[in-house]
Enzyme design. Sequence first.
Site, mmCIF file in Angstrom:
data_model
loop_
_atom_site.group_PDB
_atom_site.id
_atom_site.type_symbol
_atom_site.label_atom_id
_atom_site.label_comp_id
_atom_site.label_asym_id
_atom_site.label_seq_id
_atom_site.Cartn_x
_atom_site.Cartn_y
_atom_site.Cartn_z
ATOM 1 N N CYS A 119 42.436 33.655 24.276
ATOM 2 C CA CYS A 119 43.623 33.455 25.120
ATOM 3 C C CYS A 119 44.075 32.001 25.174
ATOM 4 O O CYS A 119 45.171 31.711 25.654
ATOM 5 C CB CYS A 119 43.378 34.007 26.522
ATOM 6 S SG CYS A 119 43.156 35.788 26.486
ATOM 7 N N HIS A 259 48.334 30.844 31.264
ATOM 8 C CA HIS A 259 48.061 32.072 30.516
ATOM 9 C C HIS A 259 48.182 33.254 31.477
ATOM 10 O O HIS A 259 47.762 33.166 32.631
ATOM 11 C CB HIS A 259 46.649 32.003 29.919
ATOM 12 C CG HIS A 259 46.163 33.298 29.379
ATOM 13 N ND1 HIS A 259 46.870 34.008 28.443
ATOM 14 C CD2 HIS A 259 45.060 34.038 29.669
ATOM 15 C CE1 HIS A 259 46.216 35.122 28.164
ATOM 16 N NE2 HIS A 259 45.114 35.171 28.898
ATOM 17 N N ASN A 289 48.620 41.173 29.178
ATOM 18 C CA ASN A 289 47.992 40.010 28.571
ATOM 19 C C ASN A 289 48.133 40.125 27.053
ATOM 20 O O ASN A 289 47.463 40.945 26.424
ATOM 21 C CB ASN A 289 46.510 39.966 28.988
ATOM 22 C CG ASN A 289 45.766 38.792 28.388
ATOM 23 O OD1 ASN A 289 46.298 38.081 27.540
ATOM 24 N ND2 ASN A 289 44.537 38.598 28.824
HETATM 25 C C1 LIG Z 1 39.593 43.631 35.079
HETATM 26 C C2 LIG Z 1 40.024 43.370 36.538
HETATM 27 C C3 LIG Z 1 41.506 43.619 36.673
HETATM 28 C C4 LIG Z 1 39.270 44.322 37.444
HETATM 29 O O1 LIG Z 1 39.635 44.076 38.786
HETATM 30 P P1 LIG Z 1 38.533 43.986 39.913
HETATM 31 O O2 LIG Z 1 39.236 43.800 41.167
HETATM 32 O O3 LIG Z 1 37.548 42.929 39.469
HETATM 33 O O4 LIG Z 1 37.929 45.412 39.836
HETATM 34 P P2 LIG Z 1 36.407 45.823 39.632
HETATM 35 O O5 LIG Z 1 36.005 45.606 38.215
HETATM 36 O O6 LIG Z 1 35.596 45.205 40.721
HETATM 37 O O7 LIG Z 1 36.535 47.357 39.905
HETATM 38 C C5 LIG Z 1 36.891 47.865 41.187
HETATM 39 C C6 LIG Z 1 36.903 49.368 41.093
HETATM 40 O O8 LIG Z 1 38.067 49.760 40.326
HETATM 41 C C7 LIG Z 1 37.643 50.615 39.268
HETATM 42 N N1 LIG Z 1 38.549 50.407 38.139
HETATM 43 C C8 LIG Z 1 38.396 49.578 37.081
HETATM 44 N N2 LIG Z 1 39.440 49.693 36.266
HETATM 45 C C9 LIG Z 1 40.264 50.615 36.825
HETATM 46 C C10 LIG Z 1 41.500 51.148 36.445
HETATM 47 N N3 LIG Z 1 42.143 50.764 35.330
HETATM 48 N N4 LIG Z 1 42.089 52.032 37.257
HETATM 49 C C11 LIG Z 1 41.501 52.431 38.398
HETATM 50 N N5 LIG Z 1 40.306 51.970 38.809
HETATM 51 C C12 LIG Z 1 39.705 51.059 38.031
HETATM 52 C C13 LIG Z 1 36.227 50.220 38.970
HETATM 53 O O9 LIG Z 1 35.547 51.260 38.330
HETATM 54 C C14 LIG Z 1 35.696 49.961 40.359
HETATM 55 O O10 LIG Z 1 35.385 51.182 40.959
HETATM 56 P P3 LIG Z 1 34.111 51.287 41.915
HETATM 57 O O11 LIG Z 1 34.395 50.350 43.070
HETATM 58 O O12 LIG Z 1 34.121 52.722 42.304
HETATM 59 O O13 LIG Z 1 32.943 50.871 41.098
HETATM 60 C C15 LIG Z 1 39.698 41.905 36.951
HETATM 61 O O14 LIG Z 1 38.310 41.737 37.068
HETATM 62 C C16 LIG Z 1 40.222 40.891 35.994
HETATM 63 O O15 LIG Z 1 41.420 40.745 35.850
HETATM 64 N N6 LIG Z 1 39.337 40.137 35.344
HETATM 65 C C17 LIG Z 1 39.725 39.113 34.424
HETATM 66 C C18 LIG Z 1 40.217 39.761 33.193
HETATM 67 C C19 LIG Z 1 40.842 38.791 32.258
HETATM 68 O O16 LIG Z 1 41.545 37.922 32.687
HETATM 69 N N7 LIG Z 1 40.603 38.953 30.960
HETATM 70 C C20 LIG Z 1 41.183 38.176 29.938
HETATM 71 C C21 LIG Z 1 40.732 36.782 30.049
HETATM 72 S S1 LIG Z 1 41.650 35.784 29.025
#
Ligand SMILES: CC(C)(COP(=O)(O)OP(=O)(O)OC[C@H]1O[C@@H](n2cnc3c(N)ncnc32)[C@H](O)[C@@H]1OP(=O)(O)O)[C@@H](O)C(=O)NCCC(=O)NCCS
Length: 334
Positions: A119, A259, A289
């Site tokens: 990224c 980003h 993204n």
């Molecule tokens: C991926 C991301 C959006 C997840 O959001 P979060 O708030 O951290 O969510 P979590 O991973 O804690 O998951 C919370 C719950 O949502 C669920 N969940 C995950 N993806 C889901 C989706 N697409 N739809 C519905 N529920 C979802 C999980 O299973 C979890 O359920 P649980 O509480 O029953 O276990 C977030 O962590 C993120 O943006 N991370 C950085 C990613 C990034 O920037 N990547 C590129 C870097 S350059």
Amino acid sequence: MVNKVGFRPTKISGLATFVPPRVLTNKDLEKMVETTDEWILQRTGIRERHIVDPGVATSDLAKEAALKAIAQAGLTPADIDFIVVGTTTPDMMFPSTACLVQDKIGATKAWGFDLGAACSGFVYALTTATHMVGAGTHTHALAIGADVMSSIIDYTDRATCVLFGDGAGAVVVSPATDGCGIIDFANEVDGSGGRSLCMPAGGSLRPASHETVDQRLHYVKQDGQAVFKFAVRKTEEICARIMERNKITADDIDLFVSHQANRRIIMSAAERLGLPPEKVIVNIEKYGNTTAGTIPLALTDAIAEGRLKKGNLVLLASVGAGFTVGSVLLRWSI
Ligand SMILES: CC(C)(COP(=O)(O)OP(=O)(O)OC[C@H]1O[C@@H](n2cnc3c(N)ncnc32)[C@H](O)[C@@H]1OP(=O)(O)O)[C@@H](O)C(=O)NCCC(=O)NCCS
């Protein structure tokens, strides 16, 4: 402001982007995995993303953006001396996408290579092109950030498939004469974060085999929370460093272009830096993204919305897989 790169002043003389026409909405994803439009929008800020049709590769998106950027700079492809393509999804392992783009656009005098910074691909490509032109050894360089993330996304994994889209952006870097241009950059890597975001197979460590395909190892794997925390902390740190050493505060910055990985990452980092929402561009809603494509796409939207004009002080920032961290400070020059 003095050009910290230390060579002759450089500027962005052309900018253009391209996204494939096909749109994949959150509603479409609801039919593919167990997710909801509401969850995706609330947790990420994404509403839709653009996805290529089969047979369309990174070099195809890069070509469209590059040709328009070169034309905007008032140049022809034959004027380009150097091409660097930041990409995580090259058309193939080799030849490099830079070679494919060079051929597709007819940049007959250019040499170049690909750069792997996930990224941070665009920020690193811009920094590299700035050095090539700043050193005086090249006159016009093309810095491209382009990715077809849909080629490495597992559309059965709801934790990753909702996040990414396809897109490309290109800038021409040229000598600057009017005080606008690239001022400073700051980059760092932290390889200890490599496991948090990667594609495990397909390289020399785990070449493609029936086993790697069966185990779905040719797709993006991510520890979302680890990446989230690192991204917020490092976006702030790298920006604070570049602001401090250039003796500027949030008041001096006209536009913060981060980003676009997650709306919450961008807004948390901006808040910690003291940047109010009106100085922050967020367009993740439309594209998701796009990895190396996000920053040029955000710059283009900022211009279209009348929020970015010649002379504005702009701070670019990125955090990506690796981890890679980057930032560029520039006075907008188009
Ligand atoms: C991926 C991301 C959006 C997840 O959001 P979060 O708030 O951290 O969510 P979590 O991973 O804690 O998951 C919370 C719950 O949502 C669920 N969940 C995950 N993806 C889901 C989706 N697409 N739809 C519905 N529920 C979802 C999980 O299973 C979890 O359920 P649980 O509480 O029953 O276990 C977030 O962590 C993120 O943006 N991370 C950085 C990613 C990034 O920037 N990547 C590129 C870097 S350059």
